[in-house]
Design an enzyme around this catalytic site. Structure first.
Site, PDB file in Angstrom:
ATOM      1  N   SER A 187       0.754  -1.208   0.063  1.00  0.00           N
ATOM      2  CA  SER A 187       0.009  -0.039  -0.088  1.00  0.00           C
ATOM      3  C   SER A 187       0.778   1.217  -0.130  1.00  0.00           C
ATOM      4  O   SER A 187       1.910   1.158   0.245  1.00  0.00           O
ATOM      5  CB  SER A 187      -0.802  -0.061   1.173  1.00  0.00           C
ATOM      6  OG  SER A 187      -0.034  -0.093   2.415  1.00  0.00           O
ATOM      7  N   LYS A 212       2.531  -5.112   3.381  1.00  0.00           N
ATOM      8  CA  LYS A 212       3.670  -4.219   3.504  1.00  0.00           C
ATOM      9  C   LYS A 212       3.160  -2.793   3.468  1.00  0.00           C
ATOM     10  O   LYS A 212       2.775  -2.476   2.205  1.00  0.00           O
ATOM     11  CB  LYS A 212       4.610  -4.665   2.468  1.00  0.00           C
ATOM     12  CG  LYS A 212       5.664  -3.702   2.723  1.00  0.00           C
ATOM     13  CD  LYS A 212       6.331  -3.274   1.298  1.00  0.00           C
ATOM     14  CE  LYS A 212       7.488  -2.184   1.372  1.00  0.00           C
ATOM     15  NZ  LYS A 212       6.625  -0.889   1.730  1.00  0.00           N
ATOM     16  N   GLY A 265       0.779   2.248  -6.014  1.00  0.00           N
ATOM     17  CA  GLY A 265       1.809   2.755  -6.084  1.00  0.00           C
ATOM     18  C   GLY A 265       2.444   3.135  -7.505  1.00  0.00           C
ATOM     19  O   GLY A 265       1.755   3.572  -8.236  1.00  0.00           O
ATOM     20  N   SER A 266       3.893   3.545  -7.664  1.00  0.00           N
ATOM     21  CA  SER A 266       4.262   3.874  -8.912  1.00  0.00           C
ATOM     22  C   SER A 266       4.145   3.164  -9.848  1.00  0.00           C
ATOM     23  O   SER A 266       4.347   1.719  -9.859  1.00  0.00           O
ATOM     24  CB  SER A 266       5.849   4.377  -8.530  1.00  0.00           C
ATOM     25  OG  SER A 266       6.691   3.269  -8.772  1.00  0.00           O
ATOM     26  N   THR A 267       4.069   3.490 -11.234  1.00  0.00           N
ATOM     27  CA  THR A 267       3.939   2.765 -12.446  1.00  0.00           C
ATOM     28  C   THR A 267       5.174   1.895 -12.337  1.00  0.00           C
ATOM     29  O   THR A 267       5.494   0.770 -12.808  1.00  0.00           O
ATOM     30  CB  THR A 267       3.877   3.419 -13.666  1.00  0.00           C
ATOM     31  OG1 THR A 267       2.729   4.199 -13.428  1.00  0.00           O
ATOM     32  CG2 THR A 267       4.084   2.663 -14.878  1.00  0.00           C
ATOM     33  N   GLU A 293      -3.043  -0.023  -9.257  1.00  0.00           N
ATOM     34  CA  GLU A 293      -3.299   1.337  -9.592  1.00  0.00           C
ATOM     35  C   GLU A 293      -2.100   1.956  -9.289  1.00  0.00           C
ATOM     36  O   GLU A 293      -1.666   2.091  -8.196  1.00  0.00           O
ATOM     37  CB  GLU A 293      -4.734   1.838  -8.712  1.00  0.00           C
ATOM     38  CG  GLU A 293      -5.347   3.149  -9.111  1.00  0.00           C
ATOM     39  CD  GLU A 293      -4.650   4.451  -8.320  1.00  0.00           C
ATOM     40  OE1 GLU A 293      -3.749   5.073  -9.049  1.00  0.00           O
ATOM     41  OE2 GLU A 293      -4.619   4.422  -7.374  1.00  0.00           O
ATOM     42  N   CYS A 327      -3.001  10.632  -6.622  1.00  0.00           N
ATOM     43  CA  CYS A 327      -2.674  10.137  -8.099  1.00  0.00           C
ATOM     44  C   CYS A 327      -3.638  10.875  -8.963  1.00  0.00           C
ATOM     45  O   CYS A 327      -3.494  10.637 -10.248  1.00  0.00           O
ATOM     46  CB  CYS A 327      -2.824   8.717  -8.014  1.00  0.00           C
ATOM     47  SG  CYS A 327      -4.072   7.960  -7.181  1.00  0.00           S
ATOM     48  N   GLU A 425       4.807  12.509 -14.521  1.00  0.00           N
ATOM     49  CA  GLU A 425       4.277  12.701 -13.131  1.00  0.00           C
ATOM     50  C   GLU A 425       5.134  13.228 -12.006  1.00  0.00           C
ATOM     51  O   GLU A 425       6.463  12.702 -11.734  1.00  0.00           O
ATOM     52  CB  GLU A 425       3.703  11.362 -12.501  1.00  0.00           C
ATOM     53  CG  GLU A 425       2.931  11.177 -11.369  1.00  0.00           C
ATOM     54  CD  GLU A 425       2.435   9.904 -10.756  1.00  0.00           C
ATOM     55  OE1 GLU A 425       1.384   9.698 -10.070  1.00  0.00           O
ATOM     56  OE2 GLU A 425       3.308   9.118 -10.795  1.00  0.00           O
TER      57      GLU A 425
END
Length: 543
Positions: A187, A212, A265-267, A293, A327, A425
């Site tokens: 998360s 986590k 989290g991040s791509t 996502e 986001c 981003e």
């Protein structure tokens, strides 16, 4: 086992508090902020319901006062991660066979605890640990988190009612089983509610979870874990393991029993995880469900018929609430030349009013960005724009990390629709605007659709209905959550299921039935009440 079907309390979006001067909730929240500011919490790893202290201890600090320690947390290592997997698998049979109404009761009780006695605790921890203002914390760690739990139970109940047709002498039914293994949940820091939902949604469907949490949101996540325990969650169903992401990938992600992965989290991180799963695909006992996502480069597009004051107001809120660390935050905007001066005047006037500082001062609109790496990344973009001949900073552009990681709300105007800050981003309080000529509408829409790899949220502003219809069609693939005459943030569970595609994730719509159904493995059961004793078919009879 087949889950029973029953009527649950009808969920409704959790009503929120305003924390306006003179209200009781303002007084109690401030008292809780003072209490939490005066203590240092020891946060253990929690495996099979046991509190475990490790040799590696890290600190949780206030982003807006980074010398102030809120908590010390134990970091899980390889042994603890392996133990967490074993604890989850040991709890699996009992949990997945727990009658649905009893699983549901745990999460409904947790929602009531969050809405009631622990509301200030959750909001206070989110404010101090993640530098959210009172209203941003209320929306997140009280309202949305409770909504995730209550509506999640409702969606699960709806899924269990989806049953096949039967016919004479035949009864067909679907048995919604848990996945064939455990679920790994990782998360993010920016929403306490997401931290709660990522492990809870699979658990509602009978799965066991290794969770986590982000290291920068551990305090609020830890309190949520304790709330789940108080609500009756059995040991081992969700195991709380603050740890290094690289070690989780080495130990947990590659375990053959991993059956699902729930992520925000991040791509780049999600792509690395997907690659790791692909490289290990032959080793898994089942094909893992990957639900993620990730990033966004969210746009606001104003048509020449838009109302300039509404565009300006929604840009300010959409870009700068929670320091742009959503986001869904408005990060790029396209404004027609015919209204630019009016929009610009509104932006400058309203942005000048925004106070930035310690979130315990309720007059501040913004707090600090989450940590030093985020601060350095965001300010790097600002410095890049400052030095570029293709951009002008019309407000903001200053920053200071001597006390907290403070970045002033910054607006960049660029002459290049593919300028770096229009494409990448940033995840901070930086809005970049491209002013387009009114007769370049289609050309500019191409830029909106193609400039970024993401497709998370986007908004259009227009008064002409034909224009709205055209923009909606033209940008149909550019955002999974699309807003008309509204800012691109603030999706509500059961109203705007959230998620995007392209580089923004798997679009499984968190807070909806679409996400929940990913955490179950249906079994079709056919029962024949009158089995045949014949072997030959009528067509075989002699003429």
């Amino acid at each position: 086992m087949t889950n029973g079907i029953f009527k649950i309390p009808t969920p409704k979006n959790e009503p929120g508090n305003t924390y306006a001067p003179g209200t009781k909730e303002r007084e109690t929240l401030k008292a809780e902020l003072n209490r939490q500011s005066d203590i240092v919490v020891d946060i253990p790893v929690i495996i099979n319901g046991e509190n475990i202290k490790t040799d590696t201890v890290k600190q949780v600090v206030m982003p807006h006062d980074h010398q102030h320690v809120l908590a010390n947390y134990s970091q899980a290592g390889e042994k603890e991660l392996r133990d967490a997997v074993e604890a989850a698998m040991a709890a699996k049979e009992s949990w997945e066979n727990t009658p649905w109404e009893h699983r549901a009761a745990i999460f409904l009780k947790a929602a009531d605890l969050i809405s009631g006695p622990y509301r200030d605790v959750m909001n206070g921890a989110t404010m101090l640990g993640q530098s959210k203002t009172a209203i941003q914390a209320e929306i997140d760690s009280a309202q949305e988190l409770a909504d995730f739990l209550r509506f999640g139970v409702d969606y699960a109940n709806q899924i269990y009612q989806i049953q096949p047709e039967s016919m004479k002498n035949i009864w067909n039914r679907l048995d919604y089983r848990a996945l064939d293994g455990f679920v790994l949940a990782i998360s993010p820091f920016n929403f306490t509610a997401i931290g709660g939902n990522l492990p809870s949604a699979p658990a509602m469907m009978g799965n066991v979870v290794v969770w986590k949490p982000a290291t920068t949101s551990i305090l609020a996540n830890y309190y949520f874990m304790r709330i789940l325990e108080e609500a009756g969650l059995p040991k081992g169903v969700i195991n709380f393991v603050p740890s290094r992401g690289s070690q989780v990938s080495e130990v947990v992600l590659t375990d053959p029993r991993m059956a699902g992965f729930h992520f925000t989290g991040s791509t780049s991180t999600f792509q690395t995880i997907w690659k790791t799963v692909g490289e290990n695909i032959a080793n898994y006992k089942s094909y893992p469900r990957l639900v993620g996502e990730t990033g966004g480069k969210d746009f606001v597009f104003a048509h020449e018929t838009a109302q300039a004051d509404k565009v300006a107001a929604n840009l300010v809120r959409g870009a700068f609430e929670y320091q742009g660390q959503k986001c869904s935050a408005a990060s790029r905007a396209y404004i027609p030349a015919s209204m630019w001066e009016e929009v610009k005047a509104g932006l400058l006037e309203e942005t000048a009013k925004l106070k930035v500082g310690d979130v315990r001062d309720f007059t501040n609109f913004m707090g600090a960005v989450i940590d030093k790496p985020a601060f350095d990344s965001i300010t790097g973009y600002i410095d890049y724009a400052t030095a570029s001949e293709e951009a002008e900073i019309i407000t903001g552009g200053t920053y200071d990390d001597s006390v907290g990681y403070f970045v002033q709300p910054t607006i960049i105007v660029t002459t290049n629709p593919n300028f770096k800050t229009m494409v990448e981003e940033i995840f901070g309080p930086v809005l970049t605007i491209y002013v387009y000529e009114n007769d370049k509408l289609e050309e500019t829409l191409n830029a909106v659709d193609t400039a970024s790899m993401y497709a998370l949220t986007g908004a259009i502003f227009a008064q002409d209905r034909q224009a709205i219809m055209h923009l909606e069609r033209r940008l149909s693939g550019a955002a999974g959550n699309f807003y008309i005459n509204d800012k691109p943030t603030g999706a509500m569970i059961n109203q705007q299921p959230f998620g995007g595609s392209r580089g923004s994730g798997t679009n499984d719509k968190a807070g909806s039935v679409f996400n929940m159904i990913r955490w179950t493995s249906p079994r079709v059961i056919k029962e024949n009440f009158a089995p045949t004793a014949e072997i030959a078919y009528p067509f075989m009879d002699a003429e």
